[in-house]
Design an enzyme around this catalytic site. Structure first.
Site, mmCIF file in Angstrom:
data_model
loop_
_atom_site.group_PDB
_atom_site.id
_atom_site.type_symbol
_atom_site.label_atom_id
_atom_site.label_comp_id
_atom_site.label_asym_id
_atom_site.label_seq_id
_atom_site.Cartn_x
_atom_site.Cartn_y
_atom_site.Cartn_z
ATOM 1 N N ARG A 161 20.878 -13.870 -22.567
ATOM 2 C CA ARG A 161 19.570 -14.005 -21.920
ATOM 3 C C ARG A 161 18.433 -13.481 -22.810
ATOM 4 O O ARG A 161 17.465 -12.892 -22.339
ATOM 5 C CB ARG A 161 19.512 -13.266 -20.575
ATOM 6 C CG ARG A 161 20.256 -13.824 -19.392
ATOM 7 C CD ARG A 161 19.944 -15.238 -19.057
ATOM 8 N NE ARG A 161 20.855 -16.095 -19.765
ATOM 9 C CZ ARG A 161 22.111 -16.320 -19.416
ATOM 10 N NH1 ARG A 161 22.599 -15.796 -18.362
ATOM 11 N NH2 ARG A 161 22.883 -17.115 -20.125
ATOM 12 N N SER A 239 18.579 -15.525 -10.819
ATOM 13 C CA SER A 239 19.038 -14.129 -10.831
ATOM 14 C C SER A 239 17.872 -13.221 -11.200
ATOM 15 O O SER A 239 17.195 -13.471 -12.194
ATOM 16 C CB SER A 239 20.149 -13.939 -11.866
ATOM 17 O OG SER A 239 21.243 -14.750 -11.520
ATOM 18 N N GLU A 333 15.272 -10.125 -15.102
ATOM 19 C CA GLU A 333 15.390 -11.320 -15.943
ATOM 20 C C GLU A 333 14.088 -12.125 -15.976
ATOM 21 O O GLU A 333 13.649 -12.533 -17.058
ATOM 22 C CB GLU A 333 16.555 -12.174 -15.421
ATOM 23 C CG GLU A 333 16.820 -13.388 -16.283
ATOM 24 C CD GLU A 333 17.948 -14.258 -15.753
ATOM 25 O OE1 GLU A 333 19.057 -13.748 -15.536
ATOM 26 O OE2 GLU A 333 17.700 -15.458 -15.561
HETATM 27 C C1 FAD Z 1 17.209 -21.478 -8.263
HETATM 28 C C2 FAD Z 1 17.170 -21.004 -9.693
HETATM 29 C C3 FAD Z 1 18.340 -20.979 -10.439
HETATM 30 C C4 FAD Z 1 18.328 -20.546 -11.791
HETATM 31 N N1 FAD Z 1 19.492 -20.522 -12.493
HETATM 32 C C5 FAD Z 1 19.496 -20.120 -13.792
HETATM 33 C C6 FAD Z 1 20.720 -20.092 -14.549
HETATM 34 O O1 FAD Z 1 21.776 -20.463 -14.054
HETATM 35 N N2 FAD Z 1 20.669 -19.655 -15.825
HETATM 36 C C7 FAD Z 1 19.501 -19.269 -16.410
HETATM 37 O O2 FAD Z 1 19.534 -18.892 -17.595
HETATM 38 N N3 FAD Z 1 18.331 -19.290 -15.736
HETATM 39 C C8 FAD Z 1 18.292 -19.706 -14.442
HETATM 40 N N4 FAD Z 1 17.121 -19.718 -13.733
HETATM 41 C C9 FAD Z 1 15.875 -19.252 -14.377
HETATM 42 C C10 FAD Z 1 14.999 -20.391 -14.951
HETATM 43 O O3 FAD Z 1 15.263 -21.615 -14.313
HETATM 44 C C11 FAD Z 1 15.195 -20.580 -16.443
HETATM 45 O O4 FAD Z 1 14.890 -19.385 -17.128
HETATM 46 C C12 FAD Z 1 14.291 -21.691 -16.995
HETATM 47 O O5 FAD Z 1 14.580 -21.945 -18.345
HETATM 48 C C13 FAD Z 1 12.792 -21.388 -16.890
HETATM 49 O O6 FAD Z 1 12.108 -22.569 -17.217
HETATM 50 P P1 FAD Z 1 10.635 -22.834 -16.749
HETATM 51 O O7 FAD Z 1 10.156 -24.070 -17.423
HETATM 52 O O8 FAD Z 1 10.558 -22.832 -15.272
HETATM 53 O O9 FAD Z 1 9.884 -21.574 -17.359
HETATM 54 P P2 FAD Z 1 8.673 -20.749 -16.726
HETATM 55 O O10 FAD Z 1 9.164 -19.985 -15.559
HETATM 56 O O11 FAD Z 1 7.504 -21.619 -16.520
HETATM 57 O O12 FAD Z 1 8.393 -19.741 -17.924
HETATM 58 C C14 FAD Z 1 9.333 -18.740 -18.273
HETATM 59 C C15 FAD Z 1 8.857 -18.050 -19.555
HETATM 60 O O13 FAD Z 1 8.895 -18.980 -20.645
HETATM 61 C C16 FAD Z 1 7.582 -19.152 -21.183
HETATM 62 N N5 FAD Z 1 7.466 -20.555 -21.566
HETATM 63 C C17 FAD Z 1 7.599 -21.652 -20.762
HETATM 64 N N6 FAD Z 1 7.488 -22.764 -21.510
HETATM 65 C C18 FAD Z 1 7.256 -22.373 -22.785
HETATM 66 C C19 FAD Z 1 7.048 -23.053 -24.020
HETATM 67 N N7 FAD Z 1 7.040 -24.383 -24.108
HETATM 68 N N8 FAD Z 1 6.854 -22.312 -25.146
HETATM 69 C C20 FAD Z 1 6.871 -20.962 -25.090
HETATM 70 N N9 FAD Z 1 7.058 -20.258 -23.968
HETATM 71 C C21 FAD Z 1 7.253 -20.963 -22.829
HETATM 72 C C22 FAD Z 1 6.625 -18.717 -20.094
HETATM 73 O O14 FAD Z 1 5.380 -18.309 -20.616
HETATM 74 C C23 FAD Z 1 7.409 -17.578 -19.482
HETATM 75 O O15 FAD Z 1 7.280 -16.424 -20.277
HETATM 76 C C24 FAD Z 1 17.115 -20.142 -12.388
HETATM 77 C C25 FAD Z 1 15.924 -20.173 -11.621
HETATM 78 C C26 FAD Z 1 15.961 -20.591 -10.290
HETATM 79 C C27 FAD Z 1 14.694 -20.640 -9.493
#
Ligand code: FAD
Length: 345
Positions: A161, A239, A333
């Protein structure tokens, strides 16, 4: 009032942004970042908002909603598929395409919300796979050096992570990610025991990729880990705490029945969910505003009318309880924006 960030996060929390802009083109994304940096405007990069906890006060700057699109594929029998994906593409759409077209290695990452560009940030992982297994390179805009840089996987400092991007927050804007995926219709070896059992194979065996996807989605749904507008157990950031990595002394101090997984670097990983449950917080713990998911101890959920302050208070209570019982401090996380976990009174 500015755009409400609660409308852009899976927790459905977060106050207004002073300025909000959706960008659909990579050049436009770079230009917007460069302009904000030149004007010293605080910047929040937003993907799917599925790993973000934004304060009730909102964000005092520019929120750039990254909605860039494009997938380029170069496939040959020797090298497999080299797939370059724009940051704003939806992660699970890529997984579906991989399973359909026979690109192997991301099928166990089915059902994870969010964008492709965010996956390298925390090295997204689940059910025995993580994106570090298949990422070949990450092309970024470096806000410090004000130029484009491409990091090959070996230079991304991927770990559990984490990555160089997470360790140096906000510096790198991910523009696109290139995955190297083997060709075939059978999955990568299934490494996660619960998944192997569900599909009916041994750990280390392959299975049809479509079966792996179906099994992962079923397991995830059972834990409230697939977004569902009708189910508040999924109104979370996934998580909330990572599994702690312990040194030998910390591992020895835990009760004998605590889970322990030896890591290649000599540390021992234990289960945050086990610690939370054994500190007295069971599924559903909380109130009618915020609670642990009724399906999964590790997910903190908005029951519909919560504030970010409510969520952080619950997170702090859980973290404090684990600290008190086991002497271990859980790390959150999701990325906290404009807020932090309060120290319980
Ligand atoms: C129901 C649920 C289940 C999940 N299951 C998992 C799992 O199984 N495993 C896991 O690892 N995670 C899981 N997650 C967490 C999450 O989905 C992941 O971390 C995902 O990659 C976040 O993507 P996002 O586009 O929504 O990022 P955001 O939430 O929009 O951003 C997260 C971070 O990344 C940065 N960011 C976003 N895009 C960029 C970019 N293009 N360049 C630089 N920085 C950027 C943001 O500024 C922020 O700091 C889960 C979340 C939920 C709600």
């Amino acid at each position: 009032m500015g755009e409400l960030l609660a409308d852009h996060t899976t927790l459905r929390l977060g106050g207004p942004a002073s300025e909000y802009r959706r960008v659909t083109d990579t050049d436009e994304l770079v230009a917007a970042v460069a302009e904000a940096d030149a004007g010293r405007t605080p910047l929040l990069l937003l993907g799917g908002g599925s790993n973000l906890v934004v304060s009730d006060e909102g964000f005092p700057g520019l929120v750039l909603d990254i909605a860039t699109t494009g997938v380029e594929v170069e496939a040959d029998a020797c090298g497999g598929a080299m797939v370059t994906v724009a940051a704003g593409e939806v992660w699970d759409d890529l997984v579906v395409r991989g399973v359909t077209e026979g690109w192997v290695g991301i099928e166990a990452l089915s059902g994870i919300p969010g964008s492709v560009g965010a996956t390298p940030i925390q090295n997204v992982g689940a059910y025995g796979q993580e994106v570090a297994d298949t990422i070949a390179s990450v092309r970024c805009w470096d806000r410090k050096l004000r130029g484009q840089r491409t990091f090959f996987a070996a230079d991304c400092s991927f770990g559990y992570r984490t990555s160089r991007f997470k360790q140096d927050p906000g510096r790198h804007v991910v523009l696109d990610v290139t995955f190297q995926l083997r060709l075939g219709d059978r999955s990568a070896p299934v490494r996660y025991a619960e998944l192997a059992r569900t599909i009916g194979v041994e750990v280390g065996e392959r299975a049809p990729a479509a079966d792996v996807r179906a099994a992962v989605l079923a397991l995830r749904r059972g834990k409230g880990m697939v977004l569902d507008d009708t189910d508040p157990d999924t109104w979370s950031a996934g998580s909330f705490f990572t599994n702690p990595l312990l040194d030998a002394e910390q591992s020895a101090a835990l009760p004998a029945d605590a889970p322990r997984w030896s890591q290649p670097d000599g540390t021992v990983k234990t289960s945050a969910a086990w610690l939370i449950e054994h500190a007295g917080f069971t599924k559903g713990y909380g109130n009618d505003r915020v609670s642990l998911s009724t399906k999964h101890t590790l997910a903190l959920t908005n029951r519909g009318h919560a504030s970010t302050a409510d969520l952080l208070a619950l997170a702090a209570e859980v973290r404090g309880g684990v600290e008190h019982r086991f002497g271990l401090t859980l790390a959150n996380e999701p990325v906290l924006v404009g807020c932090e976990l309060p120290v319980p009174a």
